[in-house]
Design a protein around this motif. Sequence first.
Motif, PDB file in Angstrom:
ATOM      1  N   MET A  16       0.832  -1.205   0.000  1.00 18.85           N
ATOM      2  CA  MET A  16       0.000   0.000   0.000  1.00 18.85           C
ATOM      3  C   MET A  16       0.867   1.257   0.000  1.00 18.85           C
ATOM      4  SD  MET A  16      -3.155   0.939  -0.052  1.00 18.85           S
ATOM      5  CE  MET A  16      -4.476   1.970   0.576  1.00 18.85           C
ATOM      6  N   THR A  17       1.977   1.221   0.731  1.00 18.02           N
ATOM      7  CA  THR A  17       2.903   2.357   0.752  1.00 18.02           C
ATOM      8  C   THR A  17       3.470   2.625  -0.638  1.00 18.02           C
ATOM      9  OG1 THR A  17       3.503   1.921   3.061  1.00 18.02           O
ATOM     10  CG2 THR A  17       5.039   3.240   1.761  1.00 18.02           C
ATOM     11  N   LEU A  18       3.880   1.572  -1.336  1.00 21.96           N
ATOM     12  CA  LEU A  18       4.393   1.727  -2.695  1.00 21.96           C
ATOM     13  C   LEU A  18       3.319   2.248  -3.638  1.00 21.96           C
ATOM     14  CD1 LEU A  18       6.548  -1.522  -3.031  1.00 21.96           C
ATOM     15  CD2 LEU A  18       7.332   0.807  -2.557  1.00 21.96           C
ATOM     16  N   LEU A  19       2.087   1.810  -3.432  1.00 23.36           N
ATOM     17  CA  LEU A  19       0.980   2.284  -4.265  1.00 23.36           C
ATOM     18  C   LEU A  19       0.746   3.776  -4.045  1.00 23.36           C
ATOM     19  CD1 LEU A  19      -1.382   1.772  -6.188  1.00 23.36           C
ATOM     20  CD2 LEU A  19      -2.762   1.124  -4.191  1.00 23.36           C
ATOM     21  N   VAL A  20       0.748   4.211  -2.783  1.00 22.76           N
ATOM     22  CA  VAL A  20       0.571   5.639  -2.489  1.00 22.76           C
ATOM     23  C   VAL A  20       1.725   6.452  -3.069  1.00 22.76           C
ATOM     24  CG1 VAL A  20       0.402   7.342  -0.633  1.00 22.76           C
ATOM     25  CG2 VAL A  20      -0.788   5.159  -0.426  1.00 22.76           C
ATOM     26  N   ASP A  21       2.958   5.940  -2.928  1.00 21.11           N
ATOM     27  CA  ASP A  21       4.117   6.627  -3.509  1.00 21.11           C
ATOM     28  C   ASP A  21       3.967   6.780  -5.018  1.00 21.11           C
ATOM     29  OD1 ASP A  21       5.249   6.806  -1.025  1.00 21.11           O
ATOM     30  OD2 ASP A  21       6.535   5.050  -1.265  1.00 21.11           O
ATOM     31  N   ALA A  22       3.529   5.710  -5.681  1.00 23.01           N
ATOM     32  CA  ALA A  22       3.357   5.755  -7.131  1.00 23.01           C
ATOM     33  C   ALA A  22       2.292   6.771  -7.525  1.00 23.01           C
ATOM     34  CB  ALA A  22       2.997   4.366  -7.661  1.00 23.01           C
ATOM     35  N   ILE A  23       1.212   6.837  -6.761  1.00 17.60           N
ATOM     36  CA  ILE A  23       0.153   7.803  -7.053  1.00 17.60           C
ATOM     37  C   ILE A  23       0.662   9.229  -6.893  1.00 17.60           C
ATOM     38  CG2 ILE A  23      -2.067   8.679  -6.243  1.00 17.60           C
ATOM     39  CD1 ILE A  23      -2.853   5.812  -5.598  1.00 17.60           C
ATOM     40  N   LEU A  24       1.389   9.502  -5.803  1.00 18.64           N
ATOM     41  CA  LEU A  24       1.897  10.854  -5.562  1.00 18.64           C
ATOM     42  C   LEU A  24       2.914  11.268  -6.624  1.00 18.64           C
ATOM     43  CD1 LEU A  24       2.316  10.850  -1.668  1.00 18.64           C
ATOM     44  CD2 LEU A  24       0.545  11.953  -3.031  1.00 18.64           C
ATOM     45  N   VAL A  25       3.803  10.353  -6.990  1.00 18.46           N
ATOM     46  CA  VAL A  25       4.777  10.657  -8.041  1.00 18.46           C
ATOM     47  C   VAL A  25       4.060  10.882  -9.372  1.00 18.46           C
ATOM     48  CG1 VAL A  25       6.714   9.757  -9.379  1.00 18.46           C
ATOM     49  CG2 VAL A  25       6.673   9.461  -6.901  1.00 18.46           C
ATOM     50  N   ILE A  33       0.991  11.968  -9.795  1.00 17.92           N
ATOM     51  CA  ILE A  33       0.315  13.273  -9.730  1.00 17.92           C
ATOM     52  C   ILE A  33       1.307  14.401  -9.958  1.00 17.92           C
ATOM     53  CG2 ILE A  33      -0.851  14.866  -8.165  1.00 17.92           C
ATOM     54  CD1 ILE A  33      -2.261  12.456  -6.937  1.00 17.92           C
ATOM     55  N   ALA A  34       2.483  14.298  -9.318  1.00 19.22           N
ATOM     56  CA  ALA A  34       3.488  15.354  -9.462  1.00 19.22           C
ATOM     57  C   ALA A  34       3.926  15.510 -10.918  1.00 19.22           C
ATOM     58  CB  ALA A  34       4.697  15.040  -8.575  1.00 19.22           C
ATOM     59  N   ASN A  92      -6.005  22.587  -9.426  1.00 16.55           N
ATOM     60  CA  ASN A  92      -6.511  23.600  -8.505  1.00 16.55           C
ATOM     61  C   ASN A  92      -6.585  23.054  -7.088  1.00 16.55           C
ATOM     62  OD1 ASN A  92      -7.514  26.120  -7.825  1.00 16.55           O
ATOM     63  ND2 ASN A  92      -9.623  25.546  -8.209  1.00 16.55           N
ATOM     64  N   ILE A  93      -6.997  21.777  -6.933  1.00 21.34           N
ATOM     65  CA  ILE A  93      -7.095  21.171  -5.603  1.00 21.34           C
ATOM     66  C   ILE A  93      -5.716  21.028  -4.969  1.00 21.34           C
ATOM     67  CG2 ILE A  93      -7.791  19.093  -4.347  1.00 21.34           C
ATOM     68  CD1 ILE A  93      -9.942  18.653  -6.454  1.00 21.34           C
ATOM     69  N   ILE A  94      -4.753  20.513  -5.756  1.00 24.19           N
ATOM     70  CA  ILE A  94      -3.403  20.315  -5.217  1.00 24.19           C
ATOM     71  C   ILE A  94      -2.765  21.651  -4.864  1.00 24.19           C
ATOM     72  CG2 ILE A  94      -1.101  19.451  -5.742  1.00 24.19           C
ATOM     73  CD1 ILE A  94      -3.150  17.275  -5.252  1.00 24.19           C
ATOM     74  N   GLU A  95      -2.917  22.647  -5.733  1.00 19.27           N
ATOM     75  CA  GLU A  95      -2.335  23.970  -5.447  1.00 19.27           C
ATOM     76  C   GLU A  95      -2.978  24.588  -4.209  1.00 19.27           C
ATOM     77  OE1 GLU A  95      -2.043  26.768  -8.541  1.00 19.27           O
ATOM     78  OE2 GLU A  95      -0.928  25.462  -9.903  1.00 19.27           O
ATOM     79  N   PHE A  96      -4.272  24.365  -4.038  1.00 19.39           N
ATOM     80  CA  PHE A  96      -4.950  24.900  -2.852  1.00 19.39           C
ATOM     81  C   PHE A  96      -4.382  24.256  -1.584  1.00 19.39           C
ATOM     82  CE2 PHE A  96      -8.249  24.136   0.354  1.00 19.39           C
ATOM     83  CZ  PHE A  96      -8.525  25.459   0.720  1.00 19.39           C
ATOM     84  N   LEU A  97      -4.179  22.938  -1.595  1.00 23.91           N
ATOM     85  CA  LEU A  97      -3.630  22.257  -0.423  1.00 23.91           C
ATOM     86  C   LEU A  97      -2.234  22.762  -0.093  1.00 23.91           C
ATOM     87  CD1 LEU A  97      -4.735  18.543  -1.059  1.00 23.91           C
ATOM     88  CD2 LEU A  97      -5.609  20.091   0.682  1.00 23.91           C
ATOM     89  N   ILE A  98      -1.391  22.863  -1.122  1.00 25.81           N
ATOM     90  CA  ILE A  98      -0.012  23.296  -0.890  1.00 25.81           C
ATOM     91  C   ILE A  98       0.032  24.755  -0.432  1.00 25.81           C
ATOM     92  CG2 ILE A  98       2.223  23.700  -1.997  1.00 25.81           C
ATOM     93  CD1 ILE A  98       1.647  21.309  -3.786  1.00 25.81           C
TER      94      ILE A  98
END
Length: 332
Positions: free
Chosen positions: A48-57, A59-60, A76-82
């Motif tokens: 699950m950790t590798l899956l989350v890492d893959a999703i975040l990479v 997205i980036a 817009n959602i990601i920029e709002f969070l950051i």
Amino acid sequence: MYFLGFRMTKEDLHISAAAEPLFCIGGTIEGKHCSPGTILPFTNAVLMTLLVDAILVGIAFGIGQRLQMVPRGFQNIIEFLIEFFYDFARGVDKKNVAKFFALPMTIFLFFLFGNMLALVPGVGSIGVCRPYAAEESHNTAATETAEGAHGTEATEVAAEEHSSGTIVDLATFPGACDHKGNIMVPFLRAPAADLNVTFAFAIVAVFMVEFWGFQALGIGYLGKFFINPAKEGVIMTLVGLLELFSEIMRIVAFAFRIFGNIFGGEVVLAVMIFLFSYLLPLPFYGLEVFVAFIQAVIFAVLTVVFAALAVQAHGGDHGDDHSHAGNEAKAH
């Protein structure tokens, strides 16, 4: 399905407090654990950790390749969070926010996505059917034998209910574990529900906080903890030692806070689904969505606050002020 007669049994409520190995690198699976001499167990939390890492990479890179001057949709959602979190960190420590912002933001995004994905149906309930450990199977068989003489009548009643169609055990579904000495090991598990993951993040966060403290104040950073009793008294010396102890205990507090909330949420949802699987779990799912978000926020916010406190010298002065004063002394 509930009103059609499908019911969960107690055997369906298997919840492990530890991540379970999917396979063992350099060893074999023996019951619930890897055999002695295993180099590394590959657990469902690691997957699950590798899956989350893959999703975040993903997205980036995805957003980075399609940046728009006027953000829309997911950008817009990601920029709002950051931006929201950056403004908060800037309010805590304006001078050093650029230095330590990346770590707490990474922690926030990782646990946010990991905690939310853990609530997706199928996570924690789809996996491989695996036999119990030998000693557990032996104990189970002995218990069943001892209760067999007293449970004949109950078994006949259950068989009649099953044949009449009023109650259908979920274990009769294709691909389901029959619970006869077997246990279902899920393919995916929430990363925060594994103490190995939360301790790893806690160690990294605390280590970087101490690193930034030494980087800003040098060896004088230890003056927060080791105070001369002749100058500031015995009470302040004891306070300094308590501060040192609290710095070390932050690792435990970080790790167990998010682990306890996420794992506890899994237990609550499983119990609610067992009691009444129709509608009753919905408010608890809403609560767990809130907990998943707020726990990611707390971990990241505490990292920012601790980092801001670490770069402050004993007495509240900043390291930049000390270096400026030192330069002025050299000039004179």
